[in-house]
Design an enzyme around this catalytic site. Sequence first.
Site, short mmCIF file in Angstrom:
data_model
loop_
_atom_site.label_atom_id
_atom_site.label_comp_id
_atom_site.label_asym_id
_atom_site.label_seq_id
_atom_site.Cartn_x
_atom_site.Cartn_y
_atom_site.Cartn_z
N LYS A 79 1.15 7.03 1.57
CA LYS A 79 0.61 7.14 0.21
C LYS A 79 0.28 8.59 -0.07
O LYS A 79 -0.55 9.19 0.60
CB LYS A 79 -0.65 6.30 0.11
CG LYS A 79 -1.32 6.40 -1.23
CD LYS A 79 -2.39 5.36 -1.36
CE LYS A 79 -2.53 4.94 -2.81
NZ LYS A 79 -3.06 3.60 -2.92
N ASP A 128 -11.74 -2.27 -6.42
CA ASP A 128 -10.48 -2.50 -7.12
C ASP A 128 -9.75 -3.70 -6.53
O ASP A 128 -8.58 -3.63 -6.20
CB ASP A 128 -9.61 -1.23 -7.04
CG ASP A 128 -8.53 -1.20 -8.13
OD1 ASP A 128 -8.66 -1.98 -9.11
OD2 ASP A 128 -7.58 -0.42 -7.99
N LEU A 137 7.80 2.79 -2.76
CA LEU A 137 7.43 1.38 -2.63
C LEU A 137 6.56 0.94 -3.79
O LEU A 137 6.52 -0.23 -4.14
CB LEU A 137 6.65 1.16 -1.33
CG LEU A 137 7.44 1.31 -0.03
CD1 LEU A 137 6.49 1.31 1.15
CD2 LEU A 137 8.45 0.19 0.11
N GLY A 138 5.83 1.88 -4.33
CA GLY A 138 4.95 1.49 -5.43
C GLY A 138 4.18 2.69 -5.91
O GLY A 138 4.24 3.78 -5.34
N GLY A 196 -1.92 7.41 -6.49
CA GLY A 196 -0.80 8.05 -5.85
C GLY A 196 0.38 7.13 -5.72
O GLY A 196 0.34 5.97 -6.11
N VAL A 225 3.42 5.47 -3.27
CA VAL A 225 3.60 5.04 -1.89
C VAL A 225 5.08 5.06 -1.55
O VAL A 225 5.92 4.59 -2.32
CB VAL A 225 3.04 3.62 -1.70
CG1 VAL A 225 3.15 3.21 -0.24
CG2 VAL A 225 1.60 3.56 -2.16
N GLY A 245 0.31 3.62 -7.68
CA GLY A 245 -1.00 3.12 -8.09
C GLY A 245 -1.76 4.20 -8.80
O GLY A 245 -1.22 5.26 -9.12
N ALA A 246 -3.03 3.91 -9.05
CA ALA A 246 -3.85 4.84 -9.81
C ALA A 246 -3.99 6.17 -9.08
O ALA A 246 -4.13 7.21 -9.71
CB ALA A 246 -5.23 4.23 -10.04
#
Length: 804
Positions: free
Chosen positions: A546, A640, A522-523, A528, A530, A525-526
Amino acid sequence: MAFLSLQFNSFLIISAILLFSAFFAAGQSECALKLGFSLTTEDTSPWSSPSGEFAFGFRPLQRSSSGSKDHFFLAIWFNKIPEKTIVWSKNEFSVSRGSKLELTNKGKLILHGSQGIEIWTAPSNGRSTCAAMLNSGNFVLINGSSNSIWESFKEPTDTILPDQIISMGTNLYARQSETNYTEGKFKLSMQSDGNLVLYRIFWPTEDSSDAYWASNTVLSNPDVQLIFDTAGYLYLKDGKENIQNITEKDMGSPQEFYHMARIDSDGVFRAYNHPRKNHAADAKGCTSAWSAIQSIPEDLCQAIIGYLGSGACGYNSYCVNSNGKPQCLCPEGYSPVDSLNVLKGCKPNFQLPSCQQNGWELNMEFIEFKELNETDWPLNDYDLRTGSRVDKDTCKEFCRQDCFCAAVIYDKNYCWKKKFPLSNGRQYAGLTRTALIKVPKSNTTDLCLKRKDQSTLVLVGSLLLGSSVFLNFLLLLTILIGFFFIYHKKMLNVQFDSTTFGLRRYTYKELEEATGGFKQQLGRGAFGTVYKGVTPSIPKRYIAVKMLNKVEPDGEKEFKTEVNAIGQTHHKNLVTLLGYCDEGENRLLVYEYMSNGSLATLLFGVSRPHWNQRMQIVCGIARGLMYLHEECSTQIIHCDVKPENILLDEFLMPKISDFGLAKLLLAEQSRAARTNIRGTVGYFAPEWFRKASITVKVDIYSLGVMVLEIICCKSSVVFAMGEEEEALVDWAYDCYSKKKLNKMVEDDEEARNDMKSVERLVMVAIWCIQEDPSIRPSMRRITQMLEGVAEVPIPPRPSAFSSS
Ligand SMILES: *[C@@H]1O[C@H](CO)[C@@H](O)[C@H](O)[C@H]1NC(C)=O
Ligand SMILES: *[C@@H]1O[C@H](CO)[C@@H](O)[C@H](O)[C@H]1NC(C)=O
Ligand SMILES: *[C@@H]1O[C@H](CO)[C@@H](O)[C@H](O)[C@H]1NC(C)=O
Ligand SMILES: *[C@@H]1O[C@H](CO)[C@@H](O)[C@H](O)[C@H]1NC(C)=O
Ligand SMILES: *[C@@H]1O[C@H](CO)[C@@H](O)[C@H](O)[C@H]1NC(C)=O
């Protein structure tokens, strides 16, 4: 009546153990607490069972948020698990510090208040010679002939334990709320007619209670008991015969799990289990929690209905079932009476119609209707229009013309009028009725109250359907790439979630299966990546899993602390953490899945959300941040805040994600901030670049930048790389100070028609991006300014050095 033999006759002892194993099972062979024993609120060691699993003593009363520990109540609790879950209490007798519980020489167990007054005594008849906290969780008083003459198992509060028998004529009362143990609105009654019934109670006359679930085991000559057997099953027994199973789901083996059943404050009777493992001794140091294995009734929202009272939720609210948990929501134009207790219902944000001159309800132009699909407030209608000519618009018209009408329920050719207060509200998939709620048109300065424009969703949808195949493809791609998107989101509510329902601990294998081998990303990030998944348990729901990047192997304690802190946050504007996995190097967090992706995708994507929608989003984010900063038990600095970390549910309600990973984040952020130039990674507060201390004000700064982005639908990162060669924050202040705010919303007609709101929002944002953290307002202040409760003063220039 249970009977206990302690005679020193081995034959009798053996038969007693066989017959009354409930008492002295597990090898306990003495009545440990002798006359004269006492316990005070200052004592740190309660009276515990031989196994140490249960304890009897004083628990501090949690007084709202102040958390003062000056009041106590008597209780029995699970003593080996971190939650210290209470299974029995005398909460109605709260006592102050210095109070004492004593097993007197007269054979009575007496609770003395700090002034020495007798507050509670057991037993009422007879004399005990000793007492025992048994391994089953039962506290008993024993008399001279070894009979039990008082048992906590016979005076249950809201919880039943294995081996406990509930006889006819016994009631269990739910609590007020998760943390207030005072009797609440629901009871479970083992009636003398043999029927086991759940009731909604209407104070002060308990007689006029409404049943919402029953075993329907009414018998002519009943001798019925509710049994919770050691295997974890609940059933009804008449004499010796099992006449009805109450639970049938497997509760896990009693060697591995604790079991309990409780009528919860929301009115649902749940059977729970909890891993037994001794956590201190567990090398992995995992926290675990109670999991609800079975809920009765399964859908409380539909189960509770009656002419009396408000239904499962309070008046004017409506109930949505979310995985067996009822959620109480307020319709648009209404807000909770008590934000801490949703069962108290909703109040209109406007004057109740009085049908007197000057009332908004008499001025047809001031009236508008809010639509809620699949929603009904059944019963209590006072007028019905029906016929082939009755459509939605005529239905609205009937209500508009009737100044007493609060809402109408429309269902093909039927139109029911409802008066205040609205009761028994419910919403579920497949209900063909639509609620049309009458509210005054609003043009207040409360930005947070301005209605969201319902056409947004439709617009996104029709774009998808209506435009070219290529555009569709692009849109789809955007949506897929965009972050966590998803599903039916529960829209509200916080207050029903409770720390005792807790986080579920997943095994890595379970999550691997849930995500189909971590297939659908799904995505990223910094910290990990997801993945989308589906819960292993019934009912199925989508989840976002995640996987944290390899974290320090010895960071387990930190991870635990942080997961715990996140698990205790409950707010409608925060993404809910459902569980986690902590197995060696595999650390994963399991979140609810958000069907509409991230704010970044929405804001900087193909179709810009409506102006009103954007204001709602700002308000929601502000409320979520206020909760993190000021309302949850340990303050959480997000560190963040950026549009990628704001997710949107199906109603486009914003939910903050990725909070509570502060320790992980602090290091990472400082590094990122120090390697970037101001204006490019625009969300970092200036103090990240200095060695200044990091406070909640860093979030305020980021919020300010994000609000500016939401106003102009421009990414600050992209902006700084564009032709303006200026940071978004400086440009915004220029526009504001030169009174050229319309430049910020140049091609946005809706916003240009509402320049007052634009200006207010820009002013709030400029307050947030002040270089000096101490000048930035608190989240509470910001929320007040957004809600129009506080004026927004003229903001100063954000930085003494920025260009003008
Ligand atoms: C619990 O709720 C009752 C009734 O609403 C209230 O009177 C009492 O003060 C509350 N107790 C605590 C500890 O909040
Ligand atoms: C103990 O209690 C039992 C049952 O209540 C009663 O029959 C018996 O007489 C009591 N014994 C003493 C010594 O009080
Ligand atoms: C209760 O469940 C057990 C096993 O699950 C079954 O054998 C029994 O017949 C059930 N009893 C009733 C009365 O349904
Ligand atoms: C309600 O349902 C109708 C018909 O199914 C749909 O067109 C409309 O968009 C829905 N409204 C909302 C607010 O979801
Ligand atoms: C709100 O609207 C009414 C009627 O349209 C108008 O008379 C009134 O001045 C407006 N109030 C504000 C604050 O704009």
